[in-house]
Design an enzyme around this catalytic site. Structure first.
Site, short mmCIF file in Angstrom:
data_model
loop_
_atom_site.label_atom_id
_atom_site.label_comp_id
_atom_site.label_asym_id
_atom_site.label_seq_id
_atom_site.Cartn_x
_atom_site.Cartn_y
_atom_site.Cartn_z
N ASP A 106 -15.57 49.36 -5.85
CA ASP A 106 -15.72 49.05 -4.45
C ASP A 106 -14.45 50.00 -3.66
O ASP A 106 -13.56 50.41 -4.16
CB ASP A 106 -15.16 47.68 -4.07
CG ASP A 106 -14.92 47.28 -2.76
OD1 ASP A 106 -15.95 47.39 -1.83
OD2 ASP A 106 -14.04 46.96 -2.29
N GLU A 174 -18.76 53.15 -4.67
CA GLU A 174 -19.09 52.95 -3.11
C GLU A 174 -18.07 53.74 -2.48
O GLU A 174 -16.93 53.67 -2.40
CB GLU A 174 -18.90 51.51 -2.92
CG GLU A 174 -19.02 51.10 -1.48
CD GLU A 174 -18.11 50.17 -0.85
OE1 GLU A 174 -18.64 49.38 -0.13
OE2 GLU A 174 -17.16 50.11 -1.15
#
Length: 729
Positions: A106, A174
């Site tokens: 993330d 990401e």
């Protein structure tokens, strides 16, 4: 323990005999002793069965105490230092050992910052307030060179596991970045990075005002530039973006899913998009997202992520079948009485059935490995997928050419050819398929069509085409039609399984509640795995389930190797993994390396300057305002969640850096101790000692470091360059 005991004694004796070893060598010994003696109930056992207090400090050339002349014991401080230094690597290994099939890292782009802490320039965004993140151009706090190196190191850990058991694990990053930086996360041929880096172009570049030409440009920009040997993926939504139906309009749901599922590469679906869920209106009083709360009552709707995170709508019972509790952590959308999975399963036509048909066709060899030809016909985005003539093996992503000029479609004997038409305009469009793709002489089959279309699954006789030599197809307003020839299936393989997969994101808090507390849990996910299998999903990506104070609903982690009680227990997690294995589903876990919770033990010890945690976070004295003589942050950096990215800590007497919420302090990936541990690898190899790489946690990857034409159409299977003009017809 006997063999380990002898090994520990040997290493301890070595440390005792050579107290003036270079620091990296000492750290190697410390690491190895910690590994060998992990889990021992007492201090390290010396030869003769003696035990004693730790006495050897790797940072000092002196002994404090020992109970055997041949034994030197390590200080508890040294043990703690090395355990902390390898903690991130251990987090990855811990979950891989539990059975995970990969990680989604993330916000990786924020891992590193420029160590000189310069002010960031203004972005020129006139819609942003001075305290909002988009007010600045984040050239010093995002996508720094060291971040790409860190991802490559994490890839090495994943590959280590694959080398041991032959099972492929996926590493996915990401990062909302430009094209160049996005591809950098994939690494190089010599040093590979992420297997996939999420392609957010259809999120960042497209909207409900985008034309077919805009879609064409976004898609071809990616496919034309994807590095050789790398793989594509397509993402339309996630838990941080308004739902696809709300961004583009419900009429386009089916057409967008057709694009998502049938372009070459991995498809990523956010839970609820397969049934066309829309954003749930959430009032200021109901808002819980820190991004929305920090924006205030006048601007919260611009930043809150609550609307897209509302509970999944399973049926028309209490709380849409999500929970038996009428009080859920976020409100259920009032449209659940008619928009829900059960209703769509029973309907003759529905978004769910379109989605299921699309995914089932992905098993064909054509859609798994075929070439693509994309064009624009007025307001219609059109593309074909086919398998190369004479091609025997799988076609890799770099071998998928794009032809910008529509040419004659030549049917390939024995394999499917697929035609996709998506009307992005507001009026019904008529497409001359023969003119664009060549004379079609075989029967056509409608695989699926949008719920607004007049076409339904079934055959279109070839005689209708041959009689006029031209096949004219009316594409209804905001609808899509897919046609194919023949039928072939191709089994999935374990190697690089994500390449042909549909990865389905589950936001655990909102998926299914089984204990009646109004919050989704692991048992709920386990219960619904059969549903995910039925719609053809291969991989299930779980947003964070770690122990957390929930300031950012799981992305503020207080323990990276434990399950938060709100989601269940470790036994619940093990049960979920077992059922997923039985169903053939892969489980991917969110990895959040950029920051921790301020309630993490590391941060508490960092505040008190307890070694080795003193510099595990980014601390700074700040500056003094020359006019007011007040203390101010060290620079103008802004938090993603609004306001200064620096927070004063009275106990330590310094500012700490937080890219997100105040309760999410950023980890310091420039910690020299961590860097030294990385460097020890090569030296320890020379000593023939076994050493495991020390890495840090993997979510929020972007911020981890901050800077110091012929007449006949053929699918050309062995080409990997862009063919044709850059301008479509």
């Amino acid at each position: 323990m006997g063999r380990d005991k002898h090994q520990a004694n040997f290493l301890l004796a070595l440390a005792s005999k050579y107290p003036d070893l270079p620091q990296p060598a000492k750290q190697t010994l410390v690491h190895r002793i910690n590994t060998v003696t992990k889990g021992w109930p007492t201090a390290i056992a010396a030869s003769g069965g003696n035990t004693g207090a730790a006495i050897y400090s790797p940072g000092l050339s002196r002994h404090h105490h020992h109970q055997h002349p041949s034994t030197a014991l390590l200080s508890q401080e040294a043990v703690a230092a090395h355990q902390a230094a390898r903690s991130n690597d251990n987090v990855i290994r811990y979950w891989l050992d539990k059975g995970f099939d990969g990680f989604r890292i993330d916000a990786v782009n924020w891992l590193f910052e420029n160590s000189s802490l310069p002010d960031e320039p203004l972005s020129g965004n006139t819609n942003a307030n001075e305290d909002e993140y988009n007010y600045l151009d984040h050239i010093y706090t995002s996508n720094q060179p060291e971040t790409f190196e860190m991802v490559q190191q994490w890839r090495e850990v994943v590959e280590e596991y694959k080398a041991q058991d032959g099972l492929a694990r996926a590493l996915i990053t990401e990062a909302y970045a430009d094209l160049e930086n996005t591809f950098k996360y994939m690494g190089t041929e010599e040093r590979p990075g992420a297997h996939l880096t999420f392609n957010f172009f259809m999120i960042s570049q497209l909207s409900n005002t985008s034309s077919a030409q805009d879609f064409y440009s976004s898609i071809t920009e990616w496919l034309d530039n994807v590095p050789q040997g790398k793989w594509s993926d397509w993402v339309l939504g996630n838990h941080d973006q308004h739902r696809v139906a709300s961004r583009f309009g419900s009429e386009l749901i089916d057409g967008l899913n057709m694009i998502l599922q049938w372009l070459p590469g991995t498809a990523v679906t956010y839970n609820g998009e397969e049934i066309g869920m829309v954003d749930t209106p959430v009032s200021w009083e109901e808002t819980v997202d820190p991004a929305g709360l920090n924006a205030g009552p006048d601007r919260y709707q611009l930043f809150s992520r609550d609307p897209e995170r509302s509970p999944y709508q399973w049926d028309n019972t209490t709380s849409a079948g999500f929970s038996n509790n009428t009080n859920t952590w976020l409100p259920v959308n009032s449209n659940y009485l008619t928009l829900n999975l059960a209703e769509e399963i029973n309907a003759n036509v529905s978004h769910y059935k379109v989605y299921q048909n699309l995914v089932s066709e992905r098993a064909s060899k054509t859609l798994r490995r075929g070439s693509v030809n994309i064009t624009v016909i007025g307001d219609v985005l059109a593309f074909t997928r086919c398998v190369s003539i004479g091609g025997g093996g799988d076609v890799q992503e770099q071998s998928i050419p794009i032809k910008n000029r529509a040419q004659t479609l030549e049917e390939l004997e024995g394999e499917d050819t697929y035609i996709v038409l998506v009307n992005l305009g507001s009026e019904t469009a008529t497409v001359n398929v023969t003119q664009k793709f060549g004379k079609i002489t075989n029967d056509l089959t409608v695989v699926t069509a949008s719920i607004q279309s007049n076409y339904r699954r079934g055959s279109i006789p070839a005689s209708d085409v041959v009689a006029t030599s031209v096949f004219m197809m009316a594409v209804n307003s905001i609808s899509a039609v897919l046609l194919c020839l023949l039928a072939v299936t191709c089994a999935n393989t374990d190697q690089d399984w994500w390449r042909t997969s549909v990865i389905y994101q589950v936001y655990p808090r909102s998926f299914k509640d089984t204990d009646g507390d109004g919050v989704g849990d692991l048992k709920g996910i386990e219960e619904k795995l059969d549903y995910l299998k039925d719609i053809g999903v291969n991989g299930v990506w779980l947003s964070p389930i770690y122990r957390s104070p929930m300031a950012d609903f799981g992305y503020d982690i207080a323990n990276f190797t434990d399950i938060d009680p709100i989601f269940g227990t470790m036994n619940d997690f093990d049960d979920l993994i077992k059922k997923a294995d039985t169903l053939g589903l892969r489980i991917i876990l969110d990895f959040v390396p950029n920051h921790s919770s301020d309630e993490h033990e590391w941060f508490k010890k960092s505040i008190k300057k307890i070694e080795p945690f003193t510099d595990y976070y980014i601390w700074h004295d700040g500056k003094v305002n020359n006019v007011s003589e007040e203390r101010i942050p060290p620079n103008n950096w802004l938090s993603v969640f609004r306001g200064p990215a620096w927070e004063w800590n009275e106990e330590r007497g310094q500012y700490y850096y937080h890219q997100f919420a105040v309760k999410q302090p950023d980890l310091n990936f420039r910690n020299p101790q961590l860097v030294d541990e990385m460097k020890v690898l090569e030296k320890h190899k020379k000593m023939k000692l076994t050493f495991n790489e020390e890495d840090h946690i993997k979510d929020t990857t972007t911020s981890l470091f901050r800077r110091h034409a012929g007449p006949s159409y053929q699918c050309l299977g062995n080409k990997h360059h862009f063919l044709g003009s850059s301008n479509p017809l």
